[in-house]
Design a protein around this motif. Structure first.
Motif, PDB file in Angstrom:
ATOM      1  N   ALA A  78      13.532   3.225   4.710  1.00 25.47           N
ATOM      2  CA  ALA A  78      14.664   4.090   4.949  1.00 25.47           C
ATOM      3  C   ALA A  78      14.057   5.780   4.728  1.00 25.47           C
ATOM      4  N   ILE A  79      12.621   5.641   4.446  1.00 27.71           N
ATOM      5  CA  ILE A  79      12.379   7.171   4.403  1.00 27.71           C
ATOM      6  C   ILE A  79      12.242   7.818   5.661  1.00 27.71           C
ATOM      7  N   SER A  80      12.689   8.828   5.815  1.00 26.85           N
ATOM      8  CA  SER A  80      12.798   9.587   6.831  1.00 26.85           C
ATOM      9  C   SER A  80      11.511  10.537   7.136  1.00 26.85           C
ATOM     10  N   ILE A  94       2.044   0.373   7.062  1.00 25.69           N
ATOM     11  CA  ILE A  94       2.230   0.041   5.530  1.00 25.69           C
ATOM     12  C   ILE A  94       3.464  -1.303   5.384  1.00 25.69           C
ATOM     13  N   ILE A  95       4.220  -1.246   6.290  1.00 25.40           N
ATOM     14  CA  ILE A  95       5.340  -2.307   6.224  1.00 25.40           C
ATOM     15  C   ILE A  95       4.667  -3.849   6.262  1.00 25.40           C
ATOM     16  N   LYS A  96       3.587  -3.818   7.020  1.00 25.89           N
ATOM     17  CA  LYS A  96       2.886  -5.006   6.896  1.00 25.89           C
ATOM     18  C   LYS A  96       2.037  -5.306   5.680  1.00 25.89           C
ATOM     19  N   GLU A  97       1.738  -4.047   5.222  1.00 25.53           N
ATOM     20  CA  GLU A  97       0.854  -4.055   3.697  1.00 25.53           C
ATOM     21  C   GLU A  97       1.754  -4.562   2.561  1.00 25.53           C
ATOM     22  N   PRO A 105       6.109  -0.188  -7.893  1.00 23.73           N
ATOM     23  CA  PRO A 105       4.784  -0.144  -7.328  1.00 23.73           C
ATOM     24  C   PRO A 105       4.554   1.079  -6.683  1.00 23.73           C
ATOM     25  N   VAL A 106       3.349   1.357  -6.379  1.00 20.92           N
ATOM     26  CA  VAL A 106       2.901   2.498  -5.730  1.00 20.92           C
ATOM     27  C   VAL A 106       3.366   2.384  -4.245  1.00 20.92           C
ATOM     28  N   ILE A 107       3.223   1.279  -3.671  1.00 23.01           N
ATOM     29  CA  ILE A 107       3.551   1.081  -2.326  1.00 23.01           C
ATOM     30  C   ILE A 107       4.976   1.316  -1.964  1.00 23.01           C
ATOM     31  N   GLY A 108       5.590   0.885  -2.866  1.00 21.16           N
ATOM     32  CA  GLY A 108       7.158   1.109  -2.638  1.00 21.16           C
ATOM     33  C   GLY A 108       7.862  -0.320  -2.405  1.00 21.16           C
ATOM     34  N   TYR A 109       8.955  -0.308  -2.434  1.00 25.26           N
ATOM     35  CA  TYR A 109       9.907  -1.584  -2.241  1.00 25.26           C
ATOM     36  C   TYR A 109       9.978  -1.425  -0.626  1.00 25.26           C
ATOM     37  N   LEU A 110      10.132  -2.674   0.018  1.00 27.88           N
ATOM     38  CA  LEU A 110      10.485  -2.541   1.414  1.00 27.88           C
ATOM     39  C   LEU A 110      11.361  -1.956   2.100  1.00 27.88           C
ATOM     40  N   GLU A 118       8.379  10.600  -7.377  1.00 27.74           N
ATOM     41  CA  GLU A 118       8.852  10.699  -5.914  1.00 27.74           C
ATOM     42  C   GLU A 118      10.219  10.912  -6.087  1.00 27.74           C
ATOM     43  N   ALA A 119      10.860  10.900  -7.509  1.00 24.97           N
ATOM     44  CA  ALA A 119      12.182  11.154  -7.559  1.00 24.97           C
ATOM     45  C   ALA A 119      12.752  12.419  -6.680  1.00 24.97           C
ATOM     46  N   PRO A 120      14.003  12.152  -5.928  1.00 22.77           N
ATOM     47  CA  PRO A 120      14.997  10.938  -6.044  1.00 22.77           C
ATOM     48  C   PRO A 120      14.871   9.863  -5.269  1.00 22.77           C
ATOM     49  N   HIS A 121      13.554   9.618  -5.069  1.00 18.65           N
ATOM     50  CA  HIS A 121      13.391   8.731  -4.003  1.00 18.65           C
ATOM     51  C   HIS A 121      12.215   7.513  -4.662  1.00 18.65           C
ATOM     52  N   LEU A 122      12.557   7.293  -5.919  1.00 18.15           N
ATOM     53  CA  LEU A 122      11.210   6.482  -6.793  1.00 18.15           C
ATOM     54  C   LEU A 122      11.616   5.027  -6.078  1.00 18.15           C
ATOM     55  N   GLY A 123      10.323   4.448  -5.973  1.00 16.33           N
ATOM     56  CA  GLY A 123      10.237   3.085  -5.278  1.00 16.33           C
ATOM     57  C   GLY A 123      10.095   3.295  -3.852  1.00 16.33           C
ATOM     58  N   SER A 124       9.937   4.457  -3.151  1.00 16.51           N
ATOM     59  CA  SER A 124      10.076   4.214  -1.750  1.00 16.51           C
ATOM     60  C   SER A 124       8.676   4.276  -1.448  1.00 16.51           C
ATOM     61  N   GLY A 125       7.516   4.877  -2.100  1.00 16.04           N
ATOM     62  CA  GLY A 125       6.277   4.882  -1.516  1.00 16.04           C
ATOM     63  C   GLY A 125       5.959   6.104  -0.747  1.00 16.04           C
TER      64      GLY A 125
END
Length: 295
Positions: free
Chosen positions: A200-202, A158-161, A190-195, A70-77
């Motif tokens: 911030a994903i558009s 996903i936010i709830k997850e 984490p696969v699901i990403g940091y909150l 997912e680079a350059p968005h590693l950790g975004s899920g």
């Protein structure tokens, strides 16, 4: 890079075989089963596992991209978020309501999942309905519409997850151990990403990721069960084979330097259970020592 490509292929085919074998409820593939694998001109890998004794057919796609890509968005899920949008979502061919009804007619057995290095979608149905199942996966893989309503709805899901994961002591401990083990490799995330990163994903970022990674040369299509082999090959060619070749995304050579000294991390919290993890680097998947070490 060659080693990583070889590893990708090994892992994808392992998941294919495990997924198809799981359909047989613990039984082995029959002696009259036939396994065929080939590659389409557009780079799509195809695995056909024909078993005339099987009561169902499973059609699965494996996209060779997961959270480490997912680079350059590693950790975004991004990969997991995209899975939620693609599986059963609206396409430029049909809307979400259509697929909901179609899946019900096919038996209602479908799902998807995301891992560190791949994302998979599947539909299980009968031999009579396999054409519609394969066509559905084809439409999901290449014609996702990114409906705004579905985009926002799945983001809230996903936010709830993530919030639920963050409240789990066991998951907190696992992530703490991962971060202490890996300092350079993206497997630490984490696969699901940091909150915060996920929020911030558009929509445009998700669309760009889809267009880059969901190309035939970055996929494997696997079909197992009772079906006509020639008819299936023809169907695959007219659907998945109709998509032009697209350059697969480049995965950088990912390494994790061996630690010079031991690393220790501890955290206390409101729990009655003590968790302890001891980890150490061993050998690679290509070492002759792997098998005896595994034993």
């Amino acid at each position: 890079c060659v080693a990583m490509k070889k590893l990708d292929t090994i892992l994808i085919y392992l998941f294919i075989l495990l997924g198809v074998i799981s359909l047989y409820k613990g039984q082995l593939l029959m002696a009259n089963s036939q396994i065929i694998d080939y590659t389409l001109d557009n780079g799509l890998g195809v695995v056909l596992i024909h078993d005339p004794s099987s009561p169902i057919v499973s059609a699965r796609t494996y996209v060779k991209s997961g959270s480490i890509d997912e680079a350059p968005h590693l950790g975004s899920g991004l990969s997991h978020y995209l899975e939620h949008i693609v599986a059963g979502g609206s396409t430029s061919v049909h809307n979400e309501a259509y697929y909901k009804q179609l899946i019900a007619e096919l038996g209602g057995a479908y799902n998807a999942y995301t891992t560190l290095d791949h994302t998979s979608y599947y539909v299980n149905t009968t031999s009579l309905e396999v054409e519609r199942a394969v066509t559905t996966l084809y439409e999901w893989m290449f014609y996702c519409e990114f409906n705004e309503k579905e985009f926002e709805r799945e983001k809230n899901v996903i936010i709830k997850e993530i919030e639920k994961n963050n409240a789990s002591v066991g998951r907190q401990f696992y992530q703490l151990a991962q971060k202490n083990t890996y300092k350079a490799h993206p497997i630490q995330h984490p696969v699901i990403g940091y909150l915060d990163s996920f929020k911030a994903i558009s929509r445009s970022q998700l669309t760009q990721y889809y267009n880059t990674h969901y190309v035939p040369s970055n996929m494997v299509l696997a079909i197992g069960g009772n079906f006509d082999i020639d008819a299936m090959k023809s169907l695959i060619q007219s659907t998945f084979g109709s998509i032009p070749y697209g350059v697969p995304p480049t995965r950088p050579y990912l390494t994790e330097p061996s630690p010079f000294t031991s690393r220790y991390v501890a955290r206390s919290g409101d729990t009655s259970v003590t968790y302890f993890s001891l980890r150490f680097p061993t050998t690679t998947l290509f070492s002759d020592a792997l098998y005896p070490l595994d034993l």
